[in-house]
Design a protein around this motif. Sequence first.
Motif, PDB file in Angstrom:
ATOM      1  N   SER A 151       0.798  -1.228   0.000  1.00  0.00           N
ATOM      2  CA  SER A 151       0.000   0.000   0.000  1.00  0.00           C
ATOM      3  C   SER A 151       0.829   1.276   0.000  1.00  0.00           C
ATOM      4  O   SER A 151       0.503   2.224  -0.704  1.00  0.00           O
ATOM      5  N   GLU A 152       1.889   1.316   0.760  1.00  0.00           N
ATOM      6  CA  GLU A 152       2.674   2.545   0.873  1.00  0.00           C
ATOM      7  C   GLU A 152       3.799   2.644  -0.157  1.00  0.00           C
ATOM      8  O   GLU A 152       4.066   3.707  -0.674  1.00  0.00           O
ATOM      9  N   LYS A 153       4.461   1.537  -0.408  1.00  0.00           N
ATOM     10  CA  LYS A 153       5.610   1.543  -1.322  1.00  0.00           C
ATOM     11  C   LYS A 153       5.256   1.084  -2.731  1.00  0.00           C
ATOM     12  O   LYS A 153       6.061   1.177  -3.636  1.00  0.00           O
ATOM     13  N   GLU A 154       4.037   0.530  -2.867  1.00  0.00           N
ATOM     14  CA  GLU A 154       3.573  -0.009  -4.147  1.00  0.00           C
ATOM     15  C   GLU A 154       4.588  -0.993  -4.733  1.00  0.00           C
ATOM     16  O   GLU A 154       4.844  -1.024  -5.928  1.00  0.00           O
ATOM     17  N   ASP A 155       5.155  -1.799  -3.861  1.00  0.00           N
ATOM     18  CA  ASP A 155       6.134  -2.819  -4.247  1.00  0.00           C
ATOM     19  C   ASP A 155       5.477  -4.192  -4.099  1.00  0.00           C
ATOM     20  O   ASP A 155       5.610  -4.864  -3.077  1.00  0.00           O
ATOM     21  N   ALA A 156       4.757  -4.595  -5.141  1.00  0.00           N
ATOM     22  CA  ALA A 156       3.989  -5.840  -5.101  1.00  0.00           C
ATOM     23  C   ALA A 156       4.895  -7.058  -4.942  1.00  0.00           C
ATOM     24  O   ALA A 156       4.549  -8.008  -4.248  1.00  0.00           O
ATOM     25  N   GLU A 157       6.052  -7.033  -5.567  1.00  0.00           N
ATOM     26  CA  GLU A 157       6.949  -8.180  -5.495  1.00  0.00           C
ATOM     27  C   GLU A 157       7.471  -8.382  -4.067  1.00  0.00           C
ATOM     28  O   GLU A 157       7.512  -9.510  -3.568  1.00  0.00           O
ATOM     29  N   LYS A 158       7.832  -7.313  -3.408  1.00  0.00           N
ATOM     30  CA  LYS A 158       8.321  -7.415  -2.029  1.00  0.00           C
ATOM     31  C   LYS A 158       7.183  -7.843  -1.104  1.00  0.00           C
ATOM     32  O   LYS A 158       7.371  -8.687  -0.219  1.00  0.00           O
ATOM     33  N   ALA A 159       5.993  -7.279  -1.311  1.00  0.00           N
ATOM     34  CA  ALA A 159       4.830  -7.657  -0.514  1.00  0.00           C
ATOM     35  C   ALA A 159       4.533  -9.138  -0.696  1.00  0.00           C
ATOM     36  O   ALA A 159       4.228  -9.845   0.267  1.00  0.00           O
ATOM     37  N   TYR A 160       4.634  -9.623  -1.919  1.00  0.00           N
ATOM     38  CA  TYR A 160       4.404 -11.039  -2.220  1.00  0.00           C
ATOM     39  C   TYR A 160       5.375 -11.923  -1.430  1.00  0.00           C
ATOM     40  O   TYR A 160       4.977 -12.936  -0.864  1.00  0.00           O
TER      41      TYR A 160
ATOM     42  N   GLY B 253      -0.526 -12.962  -6.333  1.00  0.00           N
ATOM     43  CA  GLY B 253       0.141 -13.870  -7.270  1.00  0.00           C
ATOM     44  C   GLY B 253      -0.479 -13.811  -8.652  1.00  0.00           C
ATOM     45  O   GLY B 253       0.234 -13.782  -9.667  1.00  0.00           O
ATOM     46  N   VAL B 254      -1.806 -13.756  -8.716  1.00  0.00           N
ATOM     47  CA  VAL B 254      -2.490 -13.651 -10.020  1.00  0.00           C
ATOM     48  C   VAL B 254      -2.116 -12.335 -10.687  1.00  0.00           C
ATOM     49  O   VAL B 254      -1.845 -12.291 -11.886  1.00  0.00           O
ATOM     50  N   SER B 255      -2.076 -11.276  -9.905  1.00  0.00           N
ATOM     51  CA  SER B 255      -1.705  -9.971 -10.442  1.00  0.00           C
ATOM     52  C   SER B 255      -0.276  -9.988 -11.005  1.00  0.00           C
ATOM     53  O   SER B 255      -0.023  -9.485 -12.099  1.00  0.00           O
TER      54      SER B 255
ATOM     55  N   ALA C 175       0.574 -11.951 -14.504  1.00  0.00           N
ATOM     56  CA  ALA C 175       0.337 -11.324 -15.798  1.00  0.00           C
ATOM     57  C   ALA C 175       1.653 -10.894 -16.444  1.00  0.00           C
ATOM     58  O   ALA C 175       1.842 -11.051 -17.648  1.00  0.00           O
ATOM     59  N   LYS C 176       2.548 -10.339 -15.653  1.00  0.00           N
ATOM     60  CA  LYS C 176       3.885  -9.935 -16.110  1.00  0.00           C
ATOM     61  C   LYS C 176       4.858 -10.280 -14.987  1.00  0.00           C
ATOM     62  O   LYS C 176       5.292  -9.406 -14.238  1.00  0.00           O
ATOM     63  N   PRO C 177       5.183 -11.576 -14.850  1.00  0.00           N
ATOM     64  CA  PRO C 177       6.012 -11.978 -13.703  1.00  0.00           C
ATOM     65  C   PRO C 177       7.432 -11.418 -13.768  1.00  0.00           C
ATOM     66  O   PRO C 177       8.086 -11.514 -14.801  1.00  0.00           O
ATOM     67  N   PRO C 178       7.863 -10.821 -12.668  1.00  0.00           N
ATOM     68  CA  PRO C 178       9.255 -10.368 -12.599  1.00  0.00           C
ATOM     69  C   PRO C 178      10.198 -11.577 -12.694  1.00  0.00           C
ATOM     70  O   PRO C 178       9.817 -12.694 -12.324  1.00  0.00           O
TER      71      PRO C 178
ATOM     72  N   LEU D  54      -6.690 -20.010 -11.469  1.00  0.00           N
ATOM     73  CA  LEU D  54      -5.830 -21.191 -11.396  1.00  0.00           C
ATOM     74  C   LEU D  54      -5.111 -21.376 -12.734  1.00  0.00           C
ATOM     75  O   LEU D  54      -3.918 -21.696 -12.769  1.00  0.00           O
ATOM     76  N   THR D  55      -5.824 -21.141 -13.822  1.00  0.00           N
ATOM     77  CA  THR D  55      -5.216 -21.241 -15.156  1.00  0.00           C
ATOM     78  C   THR D  55      -4.122 -20.187 -15.316  1.00  0.00           C
ATOM     79  O   THR D  55      -3.031 -20.494 -15.810  1.00  0.00           O
ATOM     80  N   LYS D  56      -4.384 -18.960 -14.874  1.00  0.00           N
ATOM     81  CA  LYS D  56      -3.375 -17.893 -14.953  1.00  0.00           C
ATOM     82  C   LYS D  56      -2.129 -18.237 -14.144  1.00  0.00           C
ATOM     83  O   LYS D  56      -1.028 -17.800 -14.476  1.00  0.00           O
TER      84      LYS D  56
END
Length: 167
Positions: A35-44, A71-73, A76-79, A112-114
Amino acid sequence: ATGQKDAIAREIAALEKERPEDPKALYVSAAYHLSEKEDAEKAYGFLAAACKIAKADSLRDAMDWQLYQLGVSLAAKPPAGLDLEPARRAALRLRKSMAYDADSKSKLAADLTKLGLAEEAKRYTTAPKPVFGLRSPGMGYSTFRQPRQQSGVIQQAITTLAGEGKR
């Protein structure tokens, strides 16, 4: 406002350093980074670690839900180097609780497919709808567990941690 944001950042950094085996602390860190850093990979990464060690059902359900969604998000464009296995496991744990509603079941199957689980998605959508409260041989009564909403659990975790005088 900047001083407050800096103070929160320091508290989160200390929390991550001092309590790396506490699922609530990891969950709070994940929420902060998303939410604050908008770092989805680190949050994951924090969510995956928290899910791995969480024991409480209510907290685990909320973390599974968030890990699956994130994970689904990211799928779409996995780092580079992103391991989607934790999101896959979380999604699989959610199958039973989402099977009672046709829309939820359909959404989970698409996701699940994604996540690379097309065969599991096919099995999931063709499986009969569970009947609430009926007993299966060798099984207990089926139960309905809806994934918990994130905001209440995050707020509860923050309140608990603050009440304990812990970071």
